[in-house]
Enzyme design. Structure first.
Site, PDB file in Angstrom:
ATOM      1  N   THR A 196     -34.140  87.377 -16.072  1.00  0.00           N
ATOM      2  CA  THR A 196     -33.447  86.466 -15.165  1.00  0.00           C
ATOM      3  C   THR A 196     -32.806  87.264 -14.030  1.00  0.00           C
ATOM      4  O   THR A 196     -32.809  86.846 -12.876  1.00  0.00           O
ATOM      5  CB  THR A 196     -32.366  85.672 -15.933  1.00  0.00           C
ATOM      6  OG1 THR A 196     -32.998  84.936 -16.983  1.00  0.00           O
ATOM      7  CG2 THR A 196     -31.640  84.711 -15.018  1.00  0.00           C
ATOM      8  N   ARG A 209     -34.900  85.625 -29.128  1.00  0.00           N
ATOM      9  CA  ARG A 209     -35.948  85.933 -30.100  1.00  0.00           C
ATOM     10  C   ARG A 209     -35.397  86.840 -31.186  1.00  0.00           C
ATOM     11  O   ARG A 209     -34.472  87.626 -30.953  1.00  0.00           O
ATOM     12  CB  ARG A 209     -37.157  86.583 -29.427  1.00  0.00           C
ATOM     13  CG  ARG A 209     -36.804  87.798 -28.613  1.00  0.00           C
ATOM     14  CD  ARG A 209     -37.979  88.320 -27.823  1.00  0.00           C
ATOM     15  NE  ARG A 209     -37.559  89.403 -26.937  1.00  0.00           N
ATOM     16  CZ  ARG A 209     -38.364  90.370 -26.500  1.00  0.00           C
ATOM     17  NH1 ARG A 209     -39.629  90.387 -26.864  1.00  0.00           N
ATOM     18  NH2 ARG A 209     -37.912  91.302 -25.703  1.00  0.00           N
ATOM     19  N   ASP A 240     -28.184  93.995 -22.817  1.00  0.00           N
ATOM     20  CA  ASP A 240     -29.639  94.092 -22.987  1.00  0.00           C
ATOM     21  C   ASP A 240     -30.281  95.163 -22.119  1.00  0.00           C
ATOM     22  O   ASP A 240     -31.241  95.821 -22.545  1.00  0.00           O
ATOM     23  CB  ASP A 240     -30.311  92.733 -22.770  1.00  0.00           C
ATOM     24  CG  ASP A 240     -29.873  92.016 -21.500  1.00  0.00           C
ATOM     25  OD1 ASP A 240     -29.229  92.645 -20.643  1.00  0.00           O
ATOM     26  OD2 ASP A 240     -30.174  90.813 -21.377  1.00  0.00           O
ATOM     27  N   THR A 241     -29.759  95.392 -20.919  1.00  0.00           N
ATOM     28  CA  THR A 241     -30.337  96.444 -20.081  1.00  0.00           C
ATOM     29  C   THR A 241     -30.135  97.814 -20.714  1.00  0.00           C
ATOM     30  O   THR A 241     -30.998  98.688 -20.620  1.00  0.00           O
ATOM     31  CB  THR A 241     -29.712  96.426 -18.678  1.00  0.00           C
ATOM     32  OG1 THR A 241     -29.735  95.102 -18.172  1.00  0.00           O
ATOM     33  CG2 THR A 241     -30.472  97.327 -17.730  1.00  0.00           C
ATOM     34  N   ALA A 299     -30.766  84.724 -20.969  1.00  0.00           N
ATOM     35  CA  ALA A 299     -30.294  83.490 -20.359  1.00  0.00           C
ATOM     36  C   ALA A 299     -31.314  82.357 -20.489  1.00  0.00           C
ATOM     37  O   ALA A 299     -30.944  81.185 -20.486  1.00  0.00           O
ATOM     38  CB  ALA A 299     -29.966  83.723 -18.889  1.00  0.00           C
TER      39      ALA A 299
END
Length: 367
Positions: free
Chosen positions: A264, A18, A242-243, A14
């Site tokens: 975030t 990259r 992503d987790t 958020a």
């Protein structure tokens, strides 16, 4: 493994994104960051959106940087992002506007309104998902309730990582870990929950086939990458939430452990071999998120660095503050003078985070 193998990984968050090159040699993985870029929500009128064209252009820049220089031959590409948010495609495969962000105000009150259509406990028994106003279910319900005109033209729903995989390969699919963040997927039955979609009054076939992490989606075919080393490279659906990717990389797969994945949002929990949908997990509002190799993450979503990120933006209007600068100032400050609950509803997306924190302290009788 005497010969090196190269991969490209994109991580979109958020606050920033990259692009990295991973080199695997002699059972050791080394990582090189080749492109980093900021991300932010874009306000248009009364609503907040994700700028997908900008983000995709940054991803392409990262790919071009990855393919520059030496003669690396990449084995595959993987992309992960945050969960719950989605975009709509028309019958021609065109993105219908920019996706709303999960902090947009249109979901205010939508959870309680949806509970009038389906009992709260039934929703949990069907999905095992933590109740949060940001969930895809309530975002989609808000669009339905507000008669969003894009729904009339919608043919497909793609979650944020799905959009990037589709733009690269032309293939529509949803990876398992991302599907389970939506509160529309039934982890017991292993499919989109038809009862949820009946309550939404939307057809379930707007959703995509759910694929396991590790599935090859297709090869890069975007013509803007033609002539680069990225063109034609297989794109793999990693754990696109992503987790899921973060937890898959933990070095404690052989023994029980509790994790905290901090960004975030912070996610705190543990891995299990199956969903845990019980009275206890319901009462404590734990979620069941799909993972790699058939695992599930039993966890709580907790507000992470969001307050700090928003304060930093405000402070940086006068001068640029790096996180290192803020760490120095924090060490000088008196500890635990004022206790703040980052999950308080006033911090979800205030126009003035500094003012919101001051108001919270005042209202709770603290300095």
């Amino acid at each position: 493994m005497k010969t090196a193998v190269w991969y490209v990984a994109v991580d979109l968050g958020a606050e920033s994104g990259r692009c990295m090159i991973g080199t695997l040699k002699d059972r050791t993985l080394s990582i090189e960051e080749v492109h980093r870029f900021p991300n932010r929500m874009v306000r248009v009128g009364l609503h907040l959106y994700w700028d997908i064209p900008y983000l995709y252009e940054q991803v392409l820049q990262g790919f071009r940087a990855s393919g520059a220089g030496d003669q690396k031959r990449f084995t595959s590409i993987g992309i992960d992002t945050w969960g719950v948010d989605f975009g709509l495609l028309d019958a021609g495969g065109n993105l219908l506007g920019m996706p709303y962000t999960y902090r947009d105000v249109r979901t205010d009150g939508m959870m309680d309104e949806f509970f009038q259509r389906m009992d709260k406990r039934e929703i949990y028994d069907r999905t095992g998902t933590q109740f949060l106003p940001i969930n895809s279910l309530y975002q989609l319900f808000a669009m339905k309730q507000k008669k969003d005109p894009f729904l009339d033209a919608m043919h497909d729903i793609l979650f944020i990582p799905d959009i990037f995989l589709y733009l690269l390969t032309g293939v529509k699919a949803t990876e398992f870990s991302c599907a389970t963040t939506s509160q529309m997927y039934n982890p017991i039955e292993g499919r989109w929950d038809a009862g949820i979609f009946d309550a939404l009054d939307l057809p379930v076939d707007i959703m995509q086939k759910v694929v396991a992490p590790g599935t090859a989606i297709g090869d890069v075919c975007d013509p803007r990458l033609q002539g680069t080393k990225i063109f034609g490279v297989p794109v793999i659906a990693v754990a696109t939430h992503d987790t899921g990717s973060a937890v898959a990389a933990m070095p404690c797969a052989s023994e029980p452990c509790v994790f905290i994945s901090c960004g975030t949002w912070s996610l705190m929990g543990f891995e299990a071999g199956c969903p845990m949908i019980t009275e206890r997990t319901y009462q404590n509002n734990f979620t069941n998120e799909g993972g790699v190799s058939g695992t599930f993450r039993i966890l709580k979503n907790i507000t992470g660095l969001w307050l700090l990120q928003e304060c930093r933006k405000q402070w940086s209007r006068q001068r640029t503050w790096t996180y290192d600068d803020l760490f120095v100032e924090a060490r000088r400050a008196e500890g635990f003078r004022t206790i703040v609950d980052p999950d308080h509803r006033s911090f979800l997306n205030p126009a003035d985070m500094l003012g919101a924190i001051a108001a919270y302290a005042r209202d709770s009788g603290q300095p």
